[in-house]
Motif scaffolding. Structure first.
Motif, short mmCIF file in Angstrom:
data_model
loop_
_atom_site.label_atom_id
_atom_site.label_comp_id
_atom_site.label_asym_id
_atom_site.label_seq_id
_atom_site.Cartn_x
_atom_site.Cartn_y
_atom_site.Cartn_z
N SER A 33 86.06 7.04 -8.14
CA SER A 33 85.37 8.21 -8.70
C SER A 33 86.10 9.50 -8.39
CB SER A 33 83.94 8.28 -8.15
OG SER A 33 83.93 8.64 -6.78
N PHE A 34 86.80 9.57 -7.26
CA PHE A 34 87.50 10.80 -6.90
C PHE A 34 88.88 10.90 -7.54
CE2 PHE A 34 84.30 11.76 -3.80
CZ PHE A 34 84.39 13.13 -3.64
N GLU A 68 70.50 5.65 7.93
CA GLU A 68 71.38 6.77 8.25
C GLU A 68 72.39 7.07 7.14
OE1 GLU A 68 73.36 3.11 10.14
OE2 GLU A 68 71.33 3.91 9.86
N MET A 69 72.54 6.14 6.18
CA MET A 69 73.47 6.37 5.08
C MET A 69 73.05 7.54 4.20
SD MET A 69 76.17 4.59 5.20
CE MET A 69 76.82 4.79 3.55
N LEU A 70 71.80 7.96 4.31
CA LEU A 70 71.36 9.15 3.57
C LEU A 70 72.15 10.37 4.06
CD1 LEU A 70 69.50 10.40 1.48
CD2 LEU A 70 67.78 10.70 3.27
N GLY A 71 72.43 10.40 5.35
CA GLY A 71 73.24 11.49 5.90
C GLY A 71 74.64 11.49 5.35
N PHE A 72 75.24 10.29 5.21
CA PHE A 72 76.59 10.21 4.67
C PHE A 72 76.60 10.51 3.18
CE2 PHE A 72 80.63 7.96 3.60
CZ PHE A 72 81.46 8.74 4.41
N ALA A 73 75.49 10.21 2.49
CA ALA A 73 75.36 10.56 1.08
C ALA A 73 75.45 12.07 0.90
CB ALA A 73 74.05 10.03 0.51
N VAL A 74 74.85 12.80 1.84
CA VAL A 74 74.92 14.27 1.81
C VAL A 74 76.36 14.74 2.01
CG1 VAL A 74 74.19 16.40 2.97
CG2 VAL A 74 72.54 14.54 2.61
N VAL A 75 77.09 14.07 2.91
CA VAL A 75 78.50 14.41 3.14
C VAL A 75 79.32 14.21 1.86
CG1 VAL A 75 80.59 13.81 4.42
CG2 VAL A 75 78.39 13.87 5.60
N LEU A 79 81.38 16.89 -0.74
CA LEU A 79 82.77 16.71 -1.19
C LEU A 79 82.87 16.87 -2.70
CD1 LEU A 79 84.03 13.66 0.94
CD2 LEU A 79 84.56 16.08 1.24
N TYR A 80 81.92 16.31 -3.43
CA TYR A 80 81.89 16.47 -4.89
C TYR A 80 81.71 17.95 -5.26
CZ TYR A 80 81.65 11.48 -6.06
OH TYR A 80 81.92 10.14 -6.24
N GLY A 89 77.67 15.56 -7.34
CA GLY A 89 77.16 15.85 -6.00
C GLY A 89 75.66 15.69 -5.91
N LEU A 90 74.96 16.11 -6.96
CA LEU A 90 73.51 15.96 -6.98
C LEU A 90 73.10 14.50 -7.16
CD1 LEU A 90 72.54 19.04 -9.19
CD2 LEU A 90 72.30 18.82 -6.72
#
Length: 245
Positions: A33-34, A68-75, A79-80, A89-90
């Protein structure tokens, strides 16, 4: 695949197996995706949005196993956004939240209060910030709680309170314990006797050294480092989680 933990997991069926599959899918889709930029053909750009959608779904499934993956989703979302891909990003935050929403509704119906994902957060936090003497006091407090529909929530709140008291009154022990946690994650697990077995060490330590050597040599190869930055971010995030909990 040489890790003793992976060898054991391959012979059993548990949530760790699902975690390995999901984390592999996560990074493959994330890297793809990136690679999309506005200078690419429209078809490739649309394919990038498809990757973001798949990534969001994988994160949504992930939340049912690792909250805790919700926190990494925010990270990843940040980045997006830095790359000016606001919609992407949203999406990686909103879609996983929508996917976990049925469980959140279930929690509200069960406990009568808003519990996003899990009631065990407080206890997990306490487990990482306590000792034997404080555990006696903690268990006495838990035994006084009324075992009704709000028991798990009250236990979680109580766990947070006891953990915060321990952190405030034992700063030196907290610092040493944080170092022990990091060492256990990256080198040898000090909390499990099986991790100190010669066979375990003979397999794990060379694997760790090869990983570090490969990471060091990859710094000179920009395309590889561009992809490895996601892994490094995840490893830093995981290390933070280990210290916090």
């Amino acid at each position: 695949c040489l890790s003793p933990v992976y060898i054991f997991s391959s012979l059993t069926y548990n949530s760790l197996i699902i975690y390995h599959v999901l984390i592999l899918l996560f990074f493959i889709i994330l890297i793809n995706s990136f690679e999309v930029t506005e200078t690419l053909p429209v078809r490739r750009v649309l394919s990038g949005y498809k990757d973001v959608l798949l990534l969001s779904v994988v994160l949504g499934v992930f939340l049912y196993f690792r909250s805790e993956m919700l926190g990494f989703a925010v990270v990843i979302s940040l980045l997006y956004i830095v790359k000016k891909r606001i919609l992407s990003g949203l999406a990686v935050v909103i879609i996983p939240i929508l996917m976990i929403l049925p469980w959140t509704i279930r929690n509200y119906n069960t406990f009568g209060e808003f519990v996003p994902i899990s009631t065990s957060v407080g206890y997990n936090f306490y487990s990482g910030h306590s000792d034997d003497p404080s555990t006696i006091s903690y268990l006495e407090s838990v035994s006084k709680l009324k075992e009704d529909s709000t028991f798990e929530i009250k236990k979680s709140e109580l766990s947070f309170e006891h953990a915060k008291k321990y952190i405030i009154h034992h700063p030196y022990e907290e610092f040493i314990e944080s170092l022990r946690k990091i060492f256990s994650l990256w080198v040898i697990d000090l909390y499990r006797n099986t991790a100190k077995h010669p066979f375990y060490l003979a397999v794990w330590l060379p694997t760790l050294l090869l990983f570090l050597a490969g990471l060091f040599r990859s710094q000179a190869i920009k395309p590889i480092m561009a992809n490895l930055k996601f892994l490094i971010l995840y490893l830093l995030f995981s290390t933070t989680i280990v210290v916090v909990f």
